[in-house]
Design an enzyme around this catalytic site. Structure first.
Site, PDB file in Angstrom:
ATOM      1  N   GLU A 127       0.804  -1.243   0.000  1.00 30.71           N
ATOM      2  CA  GLU A 127       0.000   0.000   0.000  1.00 30.71           C
ATOM      3  C   GLU A 127       0.826   1.278   0.000  1.00 30.71           C
ATOM      4  O   GLU A 127       0.643   2.152   0.843  1.00 30.71           O
ATOM      5  CB  GLU A 127      -0.951  -0.016   1.207  1.00 30.71           C
ATOM      6  CG  GLU A 127      -1.889  -1.206   1.189  1.00 30.71           C
ATOM      7  CD  GLU A 127      -2.894  -1.210   2.348  1.00 30.71           C
ATOM      8  OE1 GLU A 127      -2.741  -0.390   3.277  1.00 30.71           O
ATOM      9  OE2 GLU A 127      -3.811  -2.039   2.322  1.00 30.71           O
ATOM     10  N   ASN A 169       2.171  -5.224  -3.192  1.00 28.11           N
ATOM     11  CA  ASN A 169       0.776  -5.555  -2.900  1.00 28.11           C
ATOM     12  C   ASN A 169      -0.022  -4.277  -2.620  1.00 28.11           C
ATOM     13  O   ASN A 169       0.454  -3.391  -1.902  1.00 28.11           O
ATOM     14  CB  ASN A 169       0.751  -6.454  -1.652  1.00 28.11           C
ATOM     15  CG  ASN A 169      -0.578  -7.127  -1.393  1.00 28.11           C
ATOM     16  OD1 ASN A 169      -1.099  -7.824  -2.270  1.00 28.11           O
ATOM     17  ND2 ASN A 169      -1.130  -6.947  -0.200  1.00 28.11           N
ATOM     18  N   HIS A 206     -10.358  -6.203  -2.250  1.00 32.15           N
ATOM     19  CA  HIS A 206     -11.439  -6.055  -1.274  1.00 32.15           C
ATOM     20  C   HIS A 206     -12.582  -5.326  -1.973  1.00 32.15           C
ATOM     21  O   HIS A 206     -12.512  -4.123  -2.207  1.00 32.15           O
ATOM     22  CB  HIS A 206     -10.969  -5.233  -0.067  1.00 32.15           C
ATOM     23  CG  HIS A 206      -9.866  -5.877   0.707  1.00 32.15           C
ATOM     24  ND1 HIS A 206     -10.052  -7.019   1.434  1.00 32.15           N
ATOM     25  CD2 HIS A 206      -8.564  -5.541   0.857  1.00 32.15           C
ATOM     26  CE1 HIS A 206      -8.910  -7.363   2.019  1.00 32.15           C
ATOM     27  NE2 HIS A 206      -7.984  -6.481   1.682  1.00 32.15           N
ATOM     28  N   GLU A 235      -6.077 -10.855  -1.169  1.00 30.38           N
ATOM     29  CA  GLU A 235      -6.885 -10.627   0.036  1.00 30.38           C
ATOM     30  C   GLU A 235      -8.363 -10.568  -0.331  1.00 30.38           C
ATOM     31  O   GLU A 235      -9.129  -9.739   0.198  1.00 30.38           O
ATOM     32  CB  GLU A 235      -6.470  -9.325   0.731  1.00 30.38           C
ATOM     33  CG  GLU A 235      -4.994  -9.271   1.076  1.00 30.38           C
ATOM     34  CD  GLU A 235      -4.569  -8.019   1.827  1.00 30.38           C
ATOM     35  OE1 GLU A 235      -5.449  -7.267   2.317  1.00 30.38           O
ATOM     36  OE2 GLU A 235      -3.350  -7.787   1.918  1.00 30.38           O
ATOM     37  N   ASP A 237     -12.102 -10.509  -0.753  1.00 31.67           N
ATOM     38  CA  ASP A 237     -13.403 -10.606  -0.079  1.00 31.67           C
ATOM     39  C   ASP A 237     -14.374  -9.709  -0.825  1.00 31.67           C
ATOM     40  O   ASP A 237     -13.971  -8.703  -1.423  1.00 31.67           O
ATOM     41  CB  ASP A 237     -13.349 -10.316   1.431  1.00 31.67           C
ATOM     42  CG  ASP A 237     -12.674  -9.021   1.826  1.00 31.67           C
ATOM     43  OD1 ASP A 237     -12.534  -8.110   0.982  1.00 31.67           O
ATOM     44  OD2 ASP A 237     -12.290  -8.895   2.997  1.00 31.67           O
TER      45      ASP A 237
HETATM   46  C1  XIL Z   1      -6.257  -6.249   8.332  1.00 32.72           C
HETATM   47  C2  XIL Z   1      -6.577  -7.432   9.238  1.00 32.72           C
HETATM   48  O1  XIL Z   1      -7.502  -8.272   8.583  1.00 32.72           O
HETATM   49  C3  XIL Z   1      -7.164  -6.928  10.542  1.00 32.72           C
HETATM   50  O2  XIL Z   1      -7.264  -8.015  11.478  1.00 32.72           O
HETATM   51  C4  XIL Z   1      -6.278  -5.838  11.154  1.00 32.72           C
HETATM   52  O3  XIL Z   1      -6.911  -5.294  12.296  1.00 32.72           O
HETATM   53  C5  XIL Z   1      -6.009  -4.737  10.140  1.00 32.72           C
HETATM   54  O4  XIL Z   1      -5.437  -5.305   8.981  1.00 32.72           O
HETATM   55  N1  XIL Z   1      -4.942  -4.615   3.671  1.00 32.72           N
HETATM   56  C6  XIL Z   1      -3.946  -5.450   4.133  1.00 32.72           C
HETATM   57  C7  XIL Z   1      -4.184  -6.323   5.324  1.00 32.72           C
HETATM   58  O5  XIL Z   1      -2.894  -5.555   3.491  1.00 32.72           O
HETATM   59  O6  XIL Z   1      -3.023  -6.484   6.111  1.00 32.72           O
HETATM   60  C8  XIL Z   1      -5.304  -5.780   6.183  1.00 32.72           C
HETATM   61  O7  XIL Z   1      -5.561  -6.746   7.199  1.00 32.72           O
HETATM   62  C9  XIL Z   1      -6.524  -5.496   5.342  1.00 32.72           C
HETATM   63  C10 XIL Z   1      -6.230  -4.453   4.305  1.00 32.72           C
END
Ligand code: XIL
Length: 302
Positions: A127, A169, A206, A235, A237
């Site tokens: 990020e 990422n 996401h 990641e 969802d």
């Molecule tokens: C999130 C986790 O799922 C949570 O448990 C934590 O509180 C915050 O981080 N992008 C990412 C992940 O790269 O590391 C994040 O994970 C979600 C967004």
């Protein structure tokens, strides 16, 4: 195959999930985990605040529990993450300049070195780009150490674990027409042209009503792959339920399958109740561990 991991393996891909060490004592959780998934990303346990809570004092117990679980079920590991503006330990948040740059490089050397040989891919930098139309880097203490902090991170990671694939990422990089996507693309293109070690790009993916699956998602994955890197969905969802959610999961799965260098996909948790955004019910299993329509859509598309 009749599992996500088994079906993905038929095309040489993996199917992964984020895992929390604190849930490894839940037998429903570990039952689904060991049955379905062939890649594991520690959800929080390999982040900077977890692995270096005090400067130069490293803490691997929780991450190692997840590594042991992966070993016992024959799954591979995605390391997440070595350098990020968020979830930094307090001591690092207050650092800047040369001292911070050195601390970041030491962190990468130590952590990637500790796990040398055990990690399929590292999210070396997470990020680093801003949202919106600027295409700029995201402001952070790491960014303020100089624009070259990302390539310095990748070089340190390569030296520490030469066998790991090294990935950049990010999120909101799924739509080819977004400035953020274009900016990451230009960075990867530049790294490849100058020999900065980068092997892969992770798309967090996401998705929700404000940030739906873009119609050009497959194009984005293919365009990055054409730079000579692997791509992964890291990641995943998707907010929703029922047929609409299932259709979106199918679209994402088909996009990865259509791109030869899309080597695998990972969902960001197992059951809806395990999600960081549980109210969005964005995962493949319900709170009881039962398969949702989205699960069947993914399995059938693999
Ligand atoms: C999130 C986790 O799922 C949570 O448990 C934590 O509180 C915050 O981080 N992008 C990412 C992940 O790269 O590391 C994040 O994970 C979600 C967004």
């Amino acid at each position: 195959g009749s599992t996500l991991g088994g079906a993905a393996a038929r095309t040489g891909r993996y199917f992964g999930t984020a895992v929390s060490a604190s849930k490894l004592s839940d037998s429903v959780y570990t039952g689904i985990l060991s049955r379905e998934f062939t890649m594991i990303t520690p959800e929080n346990e390999m982040k900077m605040d977890a692995t270096e809570p005090n400067q130069n004092q490293f803490s691997y117990a929780n991450a190692d529990r997840i590594v042991d679980q992966a070993t016992s079920q024959g799954a591979r590991l995605r390391g997440h993450t070595l350098a990020w503006y968020s979830q930094q330990p307090g001591w690092m948040q207050s650092m800047e300049g040369t001292a911070l740059r050195q601390a970041m490089l030491n962190h990468i050397t130590q952590v990637a070195g500790h796990y040398r040989g055990k990690i399929y891919a590292w999210d070396v930098v997470n990020e680093a780009f801003a949202d919106g139309g600027s295409g700029a880097r995201r402001d952070s203490n790491l960014q303020r150490t100089g624009d070259d902090w990302i390539e310095a991170a990748f070089r340190a990671a390569r030296a520490a674990d030469p066998g790991a694939k090294l990935c950049y990422n990010d999120y909101n990089t799924d739509d080819w027409n977004q400035a953020k996507t274009q900016a990451v693309y230009r960075m990867v293109q530049d790294f490849k042209s100058r020999g900065v070690p980068i092997d892969c790009v992770g798309f967090q993916s996401h998705f929700n009503s404000n940030s739906p699956v873009p119609s050009n998602y497959r194009t984005t994955l293919q365009n990055f792959a054409d730079l000579g890197v692997d791509v992964q969905i890291t990641e995943l969802d998707i907010e929703g339920s029922g047929t609409t959610q299932a259709d979106n999961f199918r679209t994402v799965t088909q996009a990865c399958l259509a791109v030869p260098r899309c080597t695998g996909m990972t969902v960001w948790g197992i059951r809806d109740t395990d999600s960081w955004r549980a109210s969005a019910t964005p995962l493949l299993f319900d709170g009881n561990g039962q398969k949702k329509a989205a699960y069947t859509a993914v399995l059938d598309a693999l």
